[in-house]
Design an enzyme around this catalytic site. Structure first.
Site, PDB file in Angstrom:
ATOM      1  N   SER A   1       0.840  -1.186   0.000  1.00  0.00           N
ATOM      2  CA  SER A   1       0.000   0.000   0.000  1.00  0.00           C
ATOM      3  C   SER A   1       0.885   1.250   0.000  1.00  0.00           C
ATOM      4  O   SER A   1       1.736   1.399  -0.871  1.00  0.00           O
ATOM      5  CB  SER A   1      -0.964  -0.039   1.189  1.00  0.00           C
TER       6      SER A   1
ATOM      7  N   GLU B   1      -7.937  -3.788  -6.689  1.00  0.00           N
ATOM      8  CA  GLU B   1      -7.292  -2.829  -5.786  1.00  0.00           C
ATOM      9  C   GLU B   1      -8.211  -1.678  -5.386  1.00  0.00           C
ATOM     10  O   GLU B   1      -8.084  -1.119  -4.306  1.00  0.00           O
ATOM     11  CB  GLU B   1      -6.031  -2.249  -6.448  1.00  0.00           C
TER      12      GLU B   1
END
Length: 401
Positions: free
Chosen positions: A93, A220
């Protein structure tokens, strides 16, 4: 011994080193690595920007914290049995976004080098504006207002005197003011550590490190899109909320490119996931043309963060409790960290077939499971996705990436 340096947080806003057990990495590598997990400042504490910060402070302080830690590793890791010439940095991330930042840091000319290889899981590249652009200056003004420093003759000095709890409250309030799924405390182009937009540096091949392993998740974007807007959202409206400078003509192009992807909410999910996570990963892979490997985590639902339990099993569960899959998926990172090639397998139970370098046919390794619950690990290509990524690369000056 090889050194594995991990940078972990969520959206440059929350998270901490204590959440992740570096011992998991050591065990999975059969004691073949020294693991270092870095803590750095988050939110406005680490990423407050603006001309006043530039004049009398440090821009991208969170990234500079990371660089300081990498320099510490170079100086001291040999005392722990590590080899400073064999450092691999890795994150997920915003941690993976941080990896990208260090890859392009100082126009790829960090000297002496701080790492030899990089790994990223769901690399995060939101809009990254010049430090004195309208958006960073507006955020600085909001923080000043929320902390009672609006009337101070020297706002930065006033901020430094504010109680940490007041700053944290401002941090939360300002962070919540952004468009759903976007975040205000992120890196900026500061002119020194980050000298230009990351996509520009990647296109020019101005990178630190010799090799890259990058993994993205299939979906995502879903976690960052307000799913309650499913009955009202459109691709063109969503993308203009996400990237206000894109313009109507480019928004129409986005609508055309994503028209075949399910319902409008599915298109919004894909726009978020591809523009900010998946496509920037491809741009980074392309900057290492003879030494990059790409994987895709696709275990249903393949959402952002679903893969983390495979890296840190003592901290989080997984969606697929299969020993062969666990060994093979997490093993790719161990193998690459030690040899710069995921085909050099540490664990004989690793069932992953031959990895090709990414630019050989735009190959990537799919990590999925069958309907019958067996591992499905095989090379694939993604032609339509790459076409959409080419569009996002072409408008990087408008998305500020």
């Amino acid at each position: 011994m090889f050194v594995w340096c991990s940078l972990w947080c969520l959206r440059y806003l929350i998270g901490g080193a204590a959440s992740w057990n570096g011992g998991d990495l050591i065990s999975e590598a059969k004691n073949g690595v020294v693991a270092v997990i870095i803590q750095y400042r988050l939110g406005v504490f680490g990423f407050l920007a603006g001309s006043q910060v530039k004049a009398n402070g440090a821009l991208n302080a969170g990234l500079l914290d990371q660089e300081f830690a990498l320099k510490w590793i170079q100086k001291h890791i040999s005392k722990f049995g590590g080899d400073p010439d064999r450092v691999t940095i890795w994150g997920e991330s915003a941690g993976a976004g941080s990896v990208l930042q260090h890859v392009v840091a100082r126009d790829g000319g960090t000297n002496p080098p701080l790492f030899r290889a990089a790994m990223s899981s769901s690399s995060f590249l939101p809009s990254q504006y010049p430090f004195n652009g309208a958006v960073p200056e507006r955020i600085f003004s909001q923080v000043v207002s929320h902390t009672g420093c609006g009337s101070a003759s020297d706002a930065l000095s006033c901020l430094r005197a504010v109680n940490a709890s007041t700053l944290q409250a401002a941090n939360v309030n300002v962070s919540r003011s952004g468009f759903s799924g976007t975040y205000v405390s992120v890196p900026v182009v500061d002119g020194e550590f980050i000298t230009q937009r990351p996509t520009q540096a990647l296109r020019q091949g101005k990178v630190n490190g010799r090799a890259l392993l990058a993994v993205t998740n299939t979906n995502e974007g879903r976690n960052f899109v307000n799913q309650s807007t499913a009955t009202t959202v459109t691709a063109s409206d969503y993308v203009l909320r996400l990237f206000p400078n894109l313009g109507d003509a480019n928004a129409a192009t986005v609508s055309r490119l994503y028209a075949g992807i399910g319902a409008p909410i599915d298109q919004a999910n894909a726009i978020m996931g591809e523009s900010i996570f998946i496509c920037p990963t491809y741009f980074m892979l392309n900057a290492f043309p003879m030494a990059s490997f790409k994987g895709e985590y696709a275990i249903p639902g393949g959402n952002h963060g679903d893969d983390v339990g495979f890296y840190f099993p003592s901290s989080r569960g997984t969606a697929f409790n299969n020993a062969a899959f666990r060994t093979s998926f997490s093993g790719a990172f161990m193998d690459f960290a030690t040899s710069l090639d995921p085909n050099h397998k540490i664990n004989s139970g690793n069932i992953t077939p031959l990895w090709l370098q990414h630019l050989i046919g735009h190959s990537e390794m799919l990590f999925n499971r069958t309907v019958a619950g067996k591992p499905d690990i095989r090379p694939v290509t993604s032609g339509a996705l790459l076409q959409r990524c080419a569009f996002w690369e072409s408008v990087g000056n408008l998305t500020a990436q």
